[in-house]
Enzyme design. Structure first.
Site, PDB file in Angstrom:
ATOM      1  CD  GLU A 157      -4.590  22.778  10.335  1.00 43.76           C
ATOM      2  OE1 GLU A 157      -5.204  22.632   9.267  1.00 43.76           O
ATOM      3  OE2 GLU A 157      -4.530  21.887  11.205  1.00 43.76           O
ATOM      4  CD  GLU A 217      -9.441  20.985  10.792  1.00 46.86           C
ATOM      5  OE1 GLU A 217      -9.742  19.998  10.105  1.00 46.86           O
ATOM      6  OE2 GLU A 217      -9.105  22.075  10.312  1.00 46.86           O
TER       7      GLU A 217
END
Ligand code: GAL
Length: 669
Positions: free
Chosen positions: A315, A142
């Site tokens: 995710e 991320e």
């Protein structure tokens, strides 16, 4: 359609690994992502590697037939690295160093970070690049999370100055491009340029924009470094990054040039809770346990575009998260519904976060598929249900019949335009994802499938192209619009800015004036609660809000005769006009009006949009190959408008809140 999970062997005693791997397999998972924060475990001291634990973890997973996605661990630089090289640590906008003690404590411009990254990624890729169980690689984790895209270190400043020199060559050119005649801001040399923050008031918009472009390029460069090292040692393995939701701090299209797949991390409830800037409190209440009906889907479509057609959910929220202000329990059925929604929008893999809730550390309140005591949690039970349902679907389907096809509608997302709106919003609610999601949501409420595309993506094959307020229309896009035959719908502010963030000359809508003989003579933004009535004749009456472009027709242009004003504000200013295949919306309008206007454009495009009432609130449809998926978020049971000859595979034509339906479409239905 694969199912996976995020797992952290280093956080659990070795004695549990085998049992965990067996339980993953028993649940029907086939892919496990590991290692993305374990740098200090892999390289406990500079250049000293400890692979034994990771070798074993991979073997344990592989022995159960599980595939591994290996994350490079650069999101968590070890303490020895930042101690030896303090330039690794980022500095925030407040001028303070962000110290060791959490994660993402690095500045993208740090040469020491680059060097250490080269060492760890090379070592890792050499060791596992050819491992048969390691099927893909994730770079870092991320990028930009926790507000870390922009860093204000001396190293970043020097890199920014070099970047400016490469772009403008002379400081005179930079001054000219930035419009430094304003407030006498001529910079004396590149070395005199600072960060565009901390001044008594706003820095020059072009200065701020160039800093955003520079910071974005730094992310791209750092990612490229990793990708090149992985590719050198892991031939044939796809490389991906897990991007975020509601996040635009760097240009994801630029970054993904180097990737094979765009993955993203989907937290539908966290995203509703944190989207206060464009979801009202009642909306956040309404969707608080289901996620917003369009927000998650938008990201699936966005990242399918970013990933050149390949998208994974790396995710997937599987229960309450820990990071929003309030962290609701998903409505029963939603973990399953989110998974099917991702597959409906083309996901190849949905990987849940995380295997088991960890009773310590910053994320101890974050759920997983399993509870801390090891029992399967609600999300785990729903994942098992999805597994069984995928198997059922695969009895009827094959790769060919499940292939995602090009959608009839393209919606353009341009990251620099988003930065421009943030730098100079002019109306507080005009920055961010709100206006874009309004267009996306309207298309989806009309039952239309959408591809979210880059500004330089081909437009061939699209019946309709939507520019949801794309401030800057780059030349490549203008050329593609010229060559296309699609119906084009442009939202307010489209084409209003140059690449340098100044007002276009001639006046906005800039390049769109090639097709529309209009000028934006003024704009106004409106405080929440202020509205301006709109009359669209046969296309309804409603309200404008937030923003309007005050349009005047160019009386000298021949094209004026071909231009129709289809709606006007109460003071007579055009609110919606069209000429040929171009539609221009001169402001933000209420949802009902937007649905009607987009419906008109869609019919012009030869499409058959649903009646806006056909989909009950929270119900959405999506086709993938020969299959139709319906996802329903409530709040009340809804009837799915199923085409006549469709064969039901899963669910029924009436869906309860949180339910899913799948039908096999016969050709032509
Ligand atoms: C993501 C992150 C994960 C974990 C998760 C919690 O942003 O990639 O490591 O922190 O959020 O929801």
């Amino acid at each position: 359609m694969r199912l996976g999970v995020c797992y952290y062997p280093e956080q659990w005693p070795k004695s549990r690994w085998r049992e965990d791997a067996r339980a993953m397999r028993a649940l029907g998972l086939d892919t496990v992502r590991i290692a993305e924060f374990a740098w200090s475990r892999m390289e406990p001291a500079p250049g000293e590697f400890d692979w034994a634990w990771l070798d074993e973890a991979i073997e344990v997973l592989a022995a159960e037939g599980l595939s591994v996605v290996l994350g490079t661990p650069t999101a968590a630089p070890p303490q020895w690295l930042v101690d030896a090289h303090p330039d690794v640590l980022p500095i925030g906008a407040d001028g303070r160093v962000k110290p060791f003690g959490a994660r993402r404590h690095y500045c993208f411009s740090s040469p020491s970070l680059a060097e250490a990254t080269r060492r760890i990624v090379t070592a890792m890729a050499q060791r596992y690049g050819g491992h048969p169980a390691v099927v893909a690689w994730q770079t870092d984790n991320e990028y930009g999370c926790h507000d870390t895209t922009l860093s204000y270190t001396p190293t970043a400043l020097a890199a920014f100055q070099r970047w400016l020199r490469a772009r403008y060559e002379t400081v005179e050119r930079m001054n000219e491009a930035w419009g430094t005649a304003f407030w006498g801001l001529q910079f004396l040399s590149f070395a005199h340029v600072g960060f565009p923050i901390g001044q008594p008031t706003a820095a020059l918009p072009a200065h701020a924009l160039d800093f955003r472009r520079f910071a974005s390029d730094e992310v791209v460069r750092f990612n490229r470094l990793q990708v090149e090292l992985i590719r050198a040692h892991a031939p044939g393995r796809p490389v991906l990054h897990n991007f975020m939701g509601l996040f635009a701090e760097f240009d994801h299209h630029d970054c993904a040039v180097d990737l094979d797949i765009a993955a993203w991390d989907s937290y539908p409830l966290g995203h509703v809770d944190t989207a206060a800037s464009f979801l009202s409190e009642p909306e956040r209440q309404l969707w608080g346990r289901t996620g917003h009906p369009d927000m998650t889907a938008f990201h699936h479509d966005l990242y399918r575009g970013v990933g050149h057609g390949r998208m994974w959910v790396m995710e997937q929220q599987a229960g309450p998260v820990n990071w929003a202000d309030w962290n609701a329990l998903p409505l029963p059925g939603m973990v399953r519904a989110w998974t099917w929604e991702a597959f409906a929008h083309g996901a190849e893999l949905v990987s849940y976060f995380r295997w088991r809730q960890l009773p310590f550390g910053q994320e101890q309140m974050h759920s997983g598929l399993n509870r801390p005591d090891g029992a399967l949690d609600d999300g785990g039970l729903e994942a098992a249900q999805v597994r069984a349902e995928i198997d059922l679907l695969l009895e009827r389907a094959n790769a060919e019949s499940l292939t995602t096809r090009q959608a009839p509608v393209a919606l353009v997302v341009d990251y620099p335009s988003l930065w421009m709106a943030q730098i100079q919003p002019q109306g507080k609610d005009m920055a961010g994802f709100g206006p874009m999601l309004a267009y996306y949501g309207a298309l989806r409420r009309l039952g239309l499938d959408v591809d979210v595309i880059a500004p330089d993506a081909p437009l061939d094959g699209y019946a309709m192209v939507v520019l949801p307020g794309t401030l800057h229309l780059r030349e490549a896009l203008v050329e593609r619009l010229r060559a296309s035959t699609a119906i084009v719908v442009a939202g307010p502010r489209t084409g209003s800015k140059t690449e340098r963030l100044s007002i276009t000359e001639p006046l906005p809508p800039g390049p769109l004036r090639e097709w529309l003989p209009v000028r934006v003579r003024a704009v106004e933004s409106m405080r929440p609660g202020r509205t301006v009535a709109i009359d669209a004749g046969v296309h309804g009456q409603g309200q404008g809000m937030q923003w309007r472009d005050l349009i005047e027709l160019d009386p000298e242009a021949d094209a004026v005769k071909e231009t129709l004003v289809l709606a006007r504000y109460e003071d007579g200013a055009p609110a919606w006009l069209t000429r040929g295949r171009f539609h221009l919306h001169a402001g933000i309008v209420d949802e009902a009006l937007l649905l009607r206007w987009i419906g008109v454009a869609a019919r012009d495009a030869g499409l058959t949009p649903l009646d806006p009432q056909a989909l009950a609130p929270g119900l959405r449809l999506r086709r993938r190959g020969e299959f139709l998926f319906a996802i329903h978020r409530g709040p009340a049971p809804a009837v799915v408008p199923v085409p006549d000859q469709a064969i039901p595979l899963l669910g029924s034509a009436t869906l309860a809140p949180g339910a899913v339906g799948i039908w096999h479409l016969k050709s032509g239905s």
